[in-house]
Design a protein around this motif. Structure first.
Motif, mmCIF file in Angstrom:
data_model
loop_
_atom_site.group_PDB
_atom_site.id
_atom_site.type_symbol
_atom_site.label_atom_id
_atom_site.label_comp_id
_atom_site.label_asym_id
_atom_site.label_seq_id
_atom_site.Cartn_x
_atom_site.Cartn_y
_atom_site.Cartn_z
ATOM 1 N N ARG A 115 28.312 10.515 23.120
ATOM 2 C CA ARG A 115 29.234 11.197 24.041
ATOM 3 C C ARG A 115 29.498 10.306 25.258
ATOM 4 N N LEU A 116 30.765 10.087 25.524
ATOM 5 C CA LEU A 116 31.167 9.259 26.653
ATOM 6 C C LEU A 116 31.086 10.042 27.953
ATOM 7 N N SER A 117 30.791 9.343 29.014
ATOM 8 C CA SER A 117 30.798 9.950 30.345
ATOM 9 C C SER A 117 32.199 9.769 30.930
ATOM 10 N N LEU A 118 32.952 10.871 30.966
ATOM 11 C CA LEU A 118 34.333 10.808 31.417
ATOM 12 C C LEU A 118 34.542 11.676 32.651
ATOM 13 N N ASP A 119 35.503 11.309 33.468
ATOM 14 C CA ASP A 119 35.898 12.133 34.602
ATOM 15 C C ASP A 119 37.034 13.063 34.188
ATOM 16 N N LEU A 123 37.822 18.151 29.923
ATOM 17 C CA LEU A 123 36.873 17.682 28.908
ATOM 18 C C LEU A 123 36.639 18.703 27.804
ATOM 19 N N ASP A 211 39.425 6.666 30.988
ATOM 20 C CA ASP A 211 38.633 6.903 32.197
ATOM 21 C C ASP A 211 38.574 8.383 32.563
ATOM 22 N N ARG A 212 39.723 9.079 32.386
ATOM 23 C CA ARG A 212 39.806 10.478 32.813
ATOM 24 C C ARG A 212 40.557 11.298 31.768
ATOM 25 N N SER A 237 36.864 12.402 20.022
ATOM 26 C CA SER A 237 35.974 11.303 20.398
ATOM 27 C C SER A 237 35.268 10.822 19.138
#
Length: 369
Positions: A115-119, A123, A211-212, A237
């Motif tokens: 799991r990616l860390s996204l802003d 989400l 990124d977001r 994802s």
């Protein structure tokens, strides 16, 4: 006490059910208990990226319900059960306040998605598809939408891109690499797949990342690292899998990239085995169907009393991109050699040849596949 205890298998995915089928070919009578965190419905995970091409929804991809599988295989299946620990010394699997004694324990509980860390505030529109329940949730979220963004251009990302285009969805693929499937295909074969997916209508955004993800109307806006913005109704994802090792490590089992086992699929604990996506077999993590099936056949023999080490033959990986049929058998990690390529447009035949002239791997696309 453990002589009368059942064989316990954790996981009812392709690994778990394949193993039980092989066991029942050799042993009709030994009690087997299967424990799963989901509903236990039988399905083929590789088929999740073919739903639109085959005209099937999540229910259509299901092969048999839990009751049918239990009757067919002569096993007990415990659904929606959460494994909280393993006590190897006591030969017990821990399910909250309950302890289940096993004769032999097989860990076939798969891998978790990375799991990616996204802003951003969108989400909840990002879906990782790792099982049939995930796929059902994705299809429900997509209802009424037509735009899908896919993060990741590996095998799974490319398969879903092809399938979604076959379903007439708009598809954008975002990935940091210079070409698709970089860890699997040599560049000429990868370029052939990318070219045919592009011709099908897939839009690629390579060399950048998301990124977001922000809400925008009924869908989302994705802001990329290169400053571009994309719109989508749903985001997939598909950036990789990580073998589930935490509970095994907490129980004292040796772990590395996966739960470490030898060629007999034996862990460092007596009578505990691991196979499938969670296992690191003799130093290799092989997240594909053919090695899984070879492991199921070998382990069934071991459980029936004939200790058997798994032997891998040639195991090509069939990439489900019908716009550009592709098969690959990667060379061994770290092998010395180079790719020799024959190419006619998107028809590629690439052989990985050692300095001694031995073919150690291949990748073929188009009419060569």
């Amino acid at each position: 006490m453990t002589d009368q205890a059942p064989i316990v298998i954790v996981g009812t995915g392709l690994s778990g059910y394949s193993l039980v089928r092989e066991i029942r070919k050799l042993d009709k009578d030994t009690p087997v208990v299967m424990v799963t965190a989901d509903d236990g419905v039988s399905y083929s995970k590789p088929m999740l990226s073919t739903g639109f091409t085959k005209g099937k929804d999540a229910e259509g991809l299901a092969q048999a319900d839990t009751d049918a599988m239990a009757e067919q295989l002569g096993v007990t299946i415990r659904t929606f059960a959460t494994v909280t620990g393993i006590d190897p010394a006591a030969h017990e699997l821990i399910l909250g306040d309950e302890r289940l004694t096993y004769r032999q324990l097989i860990l076939a509980w798969g891998a978790d998605v990375v799991r990616l860390s996204l802003d951003g505030d969108g989400l909840d529109k990002v879906h990782s598809i790792n099982d049939l329940l995930d796929y059902r949730a994705f299809r429900e979220a997509l209802a009424g939408g037509k735009r899908v963004a896919i993060m990741g251009a590996g095998l799974i990302g490319c398969e879903f891109a092809n399938d979604l285009r076959n379903g007439d969805y708009q598809v954008d693929v975002i990935a940091p690499d210079a070409h698709v499937m970089p860890s699997l295909l040599p560049e000429p074969a990868a370029s052939a797949v990318q070219t045919e997916l592009t011709n099908l209508g897939v839009r690629f955004h390579l060399g950048t990342v998301v990124d977001r993800v922000d809400r925008e109307g009924e869908g989302v806006a994705l802001t990329l690292g290169n400053g571009d913005t994309l719109q989508a109704d749903v985001v997939i994802s598909a950036v990789g899998l990580r073998p589930r090792t935490a509970l095994a490590a907490a129980a004292g089992l040796a772990t590395g990239r996966g739960i470490q086992v030898n060629r007999a699929l034996e862990t460092s604990a007596p009578d505990v085995y691991a196979m499938g996506d969670c296992a690191e077999v003799d130093g290799q993590v092989l997240l594909y169907v053919l090695p899984l099936m070879a492991c199921a056949r070998a382990l069934a023999k071991t459980l029936a009393g004939e200790r058997t080490e798994v032997s891998y033959g040639t195991m090509p990986i069939m990439v489900k991109t019908p716009c550009c049929p592709t098969a690959v058998c990667p060379p061994p990690h770290g092998a010395d050699g180079q790719w020799q390529v024959e190419q006619d447009g998107s028809d590629v035949k690439a052989l990985f040849v050692s300095p001694a002239g031995e073919t150690l791997g291949f990748a073929v696309t188009g009419r060569f596949a």
